[in-house]
Design a protein around this motif. Structure first.
Motif, PDB file in Angstrom:
ATOM      1  N   GLU A 193       0.820  -1.208   0.000  1.00 28.96           N
ATOM      2  CA  GLU A 193       0.000   0.000   0.000  1.00 28.96           C
ATOM      3  C   GLU A 193       0.857   1.262   0.000  1.00 28.96           C
ATOM      4  O   GLU A 193       2.002   1.255   0.377  1.00 28.96           O
ATOM      5  N   THR A 194       0.231   2.390  -0.408  1.00 30.37           N
ATOM      6  CA  THR A 194       0.902   3.683  -0.432  1.00 30.37           C
ATOM      7  C   THR A 194       1.123   4.200   0.981  1.00 30.37           C
ATOM      8  O   THR A 194       0.215   4.210   1.781  1.00 30.37           O
ATOM      9  N   SER A 195       2.349   4.617   1.287  1.00 31.90           N
ATOM     10  CA  SER A 195       2.653   5.308   2.537  1.00 31.90           C
ATOM     11  C   SER A 195       4.113   5.105   2.860  1.00 31.90           C
ATOM     12  O   SER A 195       4.802   4.325   2.220  1.00 31.90           O
TER      13      SER A 195
ATOM     14  N   ASP B 117      -4.449  -8.233  -8.791  1.00 32.89           N
ATOM     15  CA  ASP B 117      -4.167  -7.487 -10.010  1.00 32.89           C
ATOM     16  C   ASP B 117      -3.364  -6.223  -9.712  1.00 32.89           C
ATOM     17  O   ASP B 117      -3.304  -5.324 -10.544  1.00 32.89           O
ATOM     18  N   ASP B 118      -2.774  -6.124  -8.518  1.00 31.15           N
ATOM     19  CA  ASP B 118      -2.003  -4.936  -8.182  1.00 31.15           C
ATOM     20  C   ASP B 118      -0.869  -4.749  -9.173  1.00 31.15           C
ATOM     21  O   ASP B 118      -0.219  -5.697  -9.594  1.00 31.15           O
ATOM     22  N   GLY B 119      -0.627  -3.476  -9.518  1.00 29.79           N
ATOM     23  CA  GLY B 119       0.481  -3.162 -10.413  1.00 29.79           C
ATOM     24  C   GLY B 119       1.768  -3.008  -9.635  1.00 29.79           C
ATOM     25  O   GLY B 119       1.799  -3.170  -8.416  1.00 29.79           O
ATOM     26  N   PRO B 120       2.841  -2.672 -10.338  1.00 29.83           N
ATOM     27  CA  PRO B 120       4.116  -2.456  -9.655  1.00 29.83           C
ATOM     28  C   PRO B 120       4.062  -1.216  -8.771  1.00 29.83           C
ATOM     29  O   PRO B 120       3.206  -0.354  -8.923  1.00 29.83           O
ATOM     30  N   VAL B 121       5.002  -1.140  -7.838  1.00 25.25           N
ATOM     31  CA  VAL B 121       5.079  -0.011  -6.914  1.00 25.25           C
ATOM     32  C   VAL B 121       6.083   1.000  -7.440  1.00 25.25           C
ATOM     33  O   VAL B 121       7.170   0.630  -7.878  1.00 25.25           O
ATOM     34  N   VAL B 122       5.715   2.275  -7.404  1.00 28.79           N
ATOM     35  CA  VAL B 122       6.636   3.355  -7.734  1.00 28.79           C
ATOM     36  C   VAL B 122       7.091   3.984  -6.422  1.00 28.79           C
ATOM     37  O   VAL B 122       6.265   4.344  -5.587  1.00 28.79           O
ATOM     38  N   PHE B 123       8.401   4.092  -6.238  1.00 33.64           N
ATOM     39  CA  PHE B 123       8.952   4.732  -5.050  1.00 33.64           C
ATOM     40  C   PHE B 123       9.225   6.192  -5.380  1.00 33.64           C
ATOM     41  O   PHE B 123       9.794   6.496  -6.435  1.00 33.64           O
TER      42      PHE B 123
ATOM     43  N   TYR C 149       3.816   4.371  -4.276  1.00 36.10           N
ATOM     44  CA  TYR C 149       2.492   4.421  -4.898  1.00 36.10           C
ATOM     45  C   TYR C 149       2.305   3.171  -5.749  1.00 36.10           C
ATOM     46  O   TYR C 149       3.172   2.843  -6.565  1.00 36.10           O
ATOM     47  N   VAL C 150       1.201   2.462  -5.532  1.00 40.47           N
ATOM     48  CA  VAL C 150       0.917   1.251  -6.300  1.00 40.47           C
ATOM     49  C   VAL C 150       0.188   1.645  -7.586  1.00 40.47           C
ATOM     50  O   VAL C 150      -0.892   2.235  -7.537  1.00 40.47           O
ATOM     51  N   LEU C 151       0.784   1.350  -8.737  1.00 37.44           N
ATOM     52  CA  LEU C 151       0.134   1.658 -10.008  1.00 37.44           C
ATOM     53  C   LEU C 151      -1.173   0.890 -10.107  1.00 37.44           C
ATOM     54  O   LEU C 151      -1.234  -0.292  -9.801  1.00 37.44           O
ATOM     55  N   GLY C 152      -2.218   1.580 -10.540  1.00 32.22           N
ATOM     56  CA  GLY C 152      -3.527   0.945 -10.670  1.00 32.22           C
ATOM     57  C   GLY C 152      -4.341   0.969  -9.397  1.00 32.22           C
ATOM     58  O   GLY C 152      -5.420   0.397  -9.337  1.00 32.22           O
ATOM     59  N   SER C 153      -3.832   1.630  -8.336  1.00 31.62           N
ATOM     60  CA  SER C 153      -4.563   1.630  -7.067  1.00 31.62           C
ATOM     61  C   SER C 153      -5.567   2.776  -6.965  1.00 31.62           C
ATOM     62  O   SER C 153      -6.294   2.864  -5.985  1.00 31.62           O
ATOM     63  N   ALA C 154      -5.605   3.656  -7.964  1.00 27.74           N
ATOM     64  CA  ALA C 154      -6.568   4.763  -7.921  1.00 27.74           C
ATOM     65  C   ALA C 154      -7.987   4.209  -7.967  1.00 27.74           C
ATOM     66  O   ALA C 154      -8.290   3.301  -8.736  1.00 27.74           O
TER      67      ALA C 154
END
Length: 202
Positions: free
Chosen positions: A20-22, A44-50, A143-148
């Motif tokens: 998760e984002t944080s 189906d979570d996408g990759p994480v952007v740091f 931030y997890v891509l696709g988590s919006a």
């Protein structure tokens, strides 16, 4: 010991599970990335952007994941973005009493915050850290891509489709308004002429 080796092997096979984002400690990061293998297989979570914790510039992503250090609250990446500057000056870092390393700082290009280090020289027991990008978890966010999840809802009155019949009605109304405006303009002109004639006679 065998159980620990199994966990490490399982972690290496499942690099793309995300968290998760944080700003979180590295234990939570690894649990999300590697600990819930069975539950997350169908995820189906996408990759994480740091991202930089201060100015939010992206610094790397989980595709380049190399591991984490629980005791030091660090994550390691194999590659980073151009927003990360590797400092040129080496400095000594005493990890443990008998473990002294040479490191260089990782600096954010946007806000010049120190985000972590690169180990350029290590004792044998820390060789796995050498020449990887070690970020301090406290100094980055993710931030997890696709988590919006927020979407605009199509509420309110439904718009009437523009048909030929509807267009004809609108054109007729515009014509009537135009005629009314012309008629009013003509009437005003007549009134002005009448007023001028009255002034001339006086």
């Amino acid at each position: 010991m065998a159980a620990r080796e199994n966990v490490v092997k399982r972690r290496q096979k499942n690099v793309n599970v995300t968290f998760e984002t944080s700003s979180v400690d590295s234990t939570a990061v690894e649990e999300k990335l590697f600990g819930q293998v069975e539950e997350d297989e169908d995820s189906d979570d996408g990759p994480v952007v740091f991202i930089c914790g201060k100015c939010k510039l992206p610094v790397g992503d989980s595709v380049s994941w190399d591991g984490s250090e629980d005791g030091e609250n660090q994550i390691r990446l194999k590659r980073v973005t151009d927003n990360v500057i590797v400092a040129k000056e080496n400095r000594l870092l005493e990890v443990h009493k008998r473990s002294v390393c040479l490191v260089v700082d990782l600096v954010c290009r946007g806000c010049r915050s120190v985000l972590g280090i690169v180990y350029s020289s290590t004792p044998r027991n820390l060789d796995h850290k050498r020449f990887t990008f070690c970020f301090n978890v406290a100094d980055i966010d993710s931030y997890v891509l696709g988590s919006a999840s927020q979407m605009l809802t199509a509420e309110g009155p439904k718009e009437q489709p523009v048909t030929l019949e509807y267009r004809g009605i609108v054109e007729q109304q515009l014509t009537e308004m135009k005629m009314l405006v012309l008629s009013m303009a003509q009437r005003l002109e007549e009134i002005e002429i009448g007023l001028q004639d009255g002034c001339d006679e006086a």
